[in-house]
Structures are given as C-alpha cells and as structure tokens.
Design a protein around this motif. Structure first.
Motif, mmCIF file in Angstrom:
data_model
loop_
_atom_site.group_PDB
_atom_site.id
_atom_site.type_symbol
_atom_site.label_atom_id
_atom_site.label_comp_id
_atom_site.label_asym_id
_atom_site.label_seq_id
_atom_site.Cartn_x
_atom_site.Cartn_y
_atom_site.Cartn_z
ATOM 1 N N ASP A 123 0.815 -1.205 0.000
ATOM 2 C CA ASP A 123 0.000 0.000 0.000
ATOM 3 C C ASP A 123 0.855 1.265 0.000
ATOM 4 O O ASP A 123 0.582 2.208 -0.721
ATOM 5 C CB ASP A 123 -0.939 0.022 1.216
ATOM 6 C CG ASP A 123 -2.049 -0.999 1.116
ATOM 7 O OD1 ASP A 123 -2.338 -1.469 0.002
ATOM 8 O OD2 ASP A 123 -2.631 -1.328 2.175
ATOM 9 N N ARG A 124 1.909 1.253 0.802
ATOM 10 C CA ARG A 124 2.810 2.412 0.842
ATOM 11 C C ARG A 124 3.500 2.602 -0.496
ATOM 12 O O ARG A 124 3.640 3.732 -0.965
ATOM 13 C CB ARG A 124 3.862 2.245 1.947
ATOM 14 C CG ARG A 124 3.386 2.645 3.309
ATOM 15 C CD ARG A 124 4.539 2.810 4.297
ATOM 16 N NE ARG A 124 5.468 1.691 4.311
ATOM 17 C CZ ARG A 124 5.315 0.569 5.022
ATOM 18 N NH1 ARG A 124 4.248 0.429 5.795
ATOM 19 N NH2 ARG A 124 6.207 -0.382 4.988
ATOM 20 N N GLY A 125 3.919 1.519 -1.118
ATOM 21 C CA GLY A 125 4.585 1.610 -2.405
ATOM 22 C C GLY A 125 3.689 2.159 -3.498
ATOM 23 O O GLY A 125 4.098 2.966 -4.300
ATOM 24 N N VAL A 126 2.442 1.717 -3.492
ATOM 25 C CA VAL A 126 1.478 2.177 -4.510
ATOM 26 C C VAL A 126 1.110 3.623 -4.296
ATOM 27 O O VAL A 126 0.985 4.398 -5.231
ATOM 28 C CB VAL A 126 0.221 1.265 -4.503
ATOM 29 C CG1 VAL A 126 -0.864 1.848 -5.356
ATOM 30 C CG2 VAL A 126 0.579 -0.125 -4.991
ATOM 31 N N SER A 127 0.936 4.010 -3.034
ATOM 32 C CA SER A 127 0.534 5.385 -2.751
ATOM 33 C C SER A 127 1.702 6.356 -2.794
ATOM 34 O O SER A 127 1.493 7.563 -2.786
ATOM 35 C CB SER A 127 -0.158 5.455 -1.378
ATOM 36 O OG SER A 127 0.795 5.245 -0.336
ATOM 37 N N GLY A 128 2.910 5.813 -2.826
ATOM 38 C CA GLY A 128 4.090 6.690 -2.865
ATOM 39 C C GLY A 128 4.517 7.173 -1.501
ATOM 40 O O GLY A 128 5.426 7.991 -1.386
ATOM 41 N N ASP A 129 3.923 6.694 -0.441
ATOM 42 C CA ASP A 129 4.263 7.087 0.928
ATOM 43 C C ASP A 129 5.315 6.141 1.494
ATOM 44 O O ASP A 129 5.061 5.337 2.348
ATOM 45 C CB ASP A 129 3.034 7.042 1.852
ATOM 46 C CG ASP A 129 1.963 8.017 1.430
ATOM 47 O OD1 ASP A 129 2.312 9.002 0.753
ATOM 48 O OD2 ASP A 129 0.792 7.789 1.765
ATOM 49 N N GLU A 130 6.518 6.241 0.976
ATOM 50 C CA GLU A 130 7.564 5.322 1.425
ATOM 51 C C GLU A 130 8.263 5.825 2.621
ATOM 52 O O GLU A 130 8.614 6.720 3.057
ATOM 53 C CB GLU A 130 8.556 5.063 0.295
ATOM 54 C CG GLU A 130 7.853 4.309 -0.828
ATOM 55 C CD GLU A 130 8.773 4.006 -1.986
ATOM 56 O OE1 GLU A 130 9.944 3.709 -1.738
ATOM 57 O OE2 GLU A 130 8.318 4.070 -3.112
#
Length: 130
Positions: A123-130
């Motif tokens: 989810d973090r990877g897809v949303s860009g919230d790494e």
C-alpha cells in the motif's frame, strides 16, 4: 544466441568496444544475479498464492479485519462456494499468510503479521508514501 548479440551491442554502446571476453564476463555476472535472486526463492509461493483473486481477496480481508473471522463470514466476501473458500484458506495457511484455529465445529482464520506487513508495504509503495 540473440541474447549474446544484444548484450554485445549494449556493452559496445557503454564501453565503446566489446569482445567475447566482455560478453562472457557479463553473462557470468548475470548468472550470479539469477542464482542470488532465484536460488532460494522462498517467497515465490507467497506471490503465487496471491495471484488468485479469491485467495487475494480473502488474505486482504483478513489483513484489515479486526480479529478472526469464520469461514461462514468469509464466504460472502468472495463469489465462490464454501469448499473453494476452505481450499483457498488452506493455501493461504500453507503460504504463511493466514493462521487458523478450530473451536468445536468452527474454524477461525486470522491474518499473520507477515501478511499484514506485506500488504502495508504494498500500500505504501502504490501510494508513494515510502
């Protein structure tokens, strides 16, 4: 042989020149990469099991559920029968994504920490919230 030709062209573009030894060295480096990436591919079954829509939906539902769910509670979440749900859950247990316990006639399933971490990371990877 086409792979050698393309690798030769790539090396020649990068270095300005290329010989058979350069190609063989690069192919050896790529073999080490393949051995490292695929040699002990313990996570492959995890991704293989998630490649099925029913199993993915069940694993995802359990990862966001607050606690355990019974098979009868999971069945309405997917468009398959009880037998298929049970089989899918068994595959998820085997892959380490779901845990289960039996209480009398009922089987309860819960997400593992591994599955929750996997979905949170995705989810973090897809949303860009790494």
């Amino acid at each position: 042989m086409a792979e050698r030709t393309r690798i030769r062209r790539l090396i020649a573009d990068e270095l300005g020149d290329c010989c058979d030894e350069d190609v063989e060295q690069r192919l050896d480096e790529l073999q080490v990469l393949a051995d490292t990436a695929f040699g002990d591919d313990a996570v492959r079954p995890v991704f293989a099991v998630l490649g099925n829509t029913t199993r993915y939906r069940l694993a995802r539902a359990l990862a966001v559920a607050d606690g355990e769910l019974c098979v009868c509670e999971l069945e309405p979440l997917v468009d398959v029968g009880e037998s298929a749900v049970s089989h899918a859950l068994s595959d998820l247990v085997d892959a380490g994504l779901v845990g289960r316990r039996k209480d009398g006639n009922w089987r309860y399933y819960r997400s593992t920490e591994f599955a929750e971490t996997l979905f949170e990371s995705a989810d973090r990877g897809v949303s860009g919230d790494e």
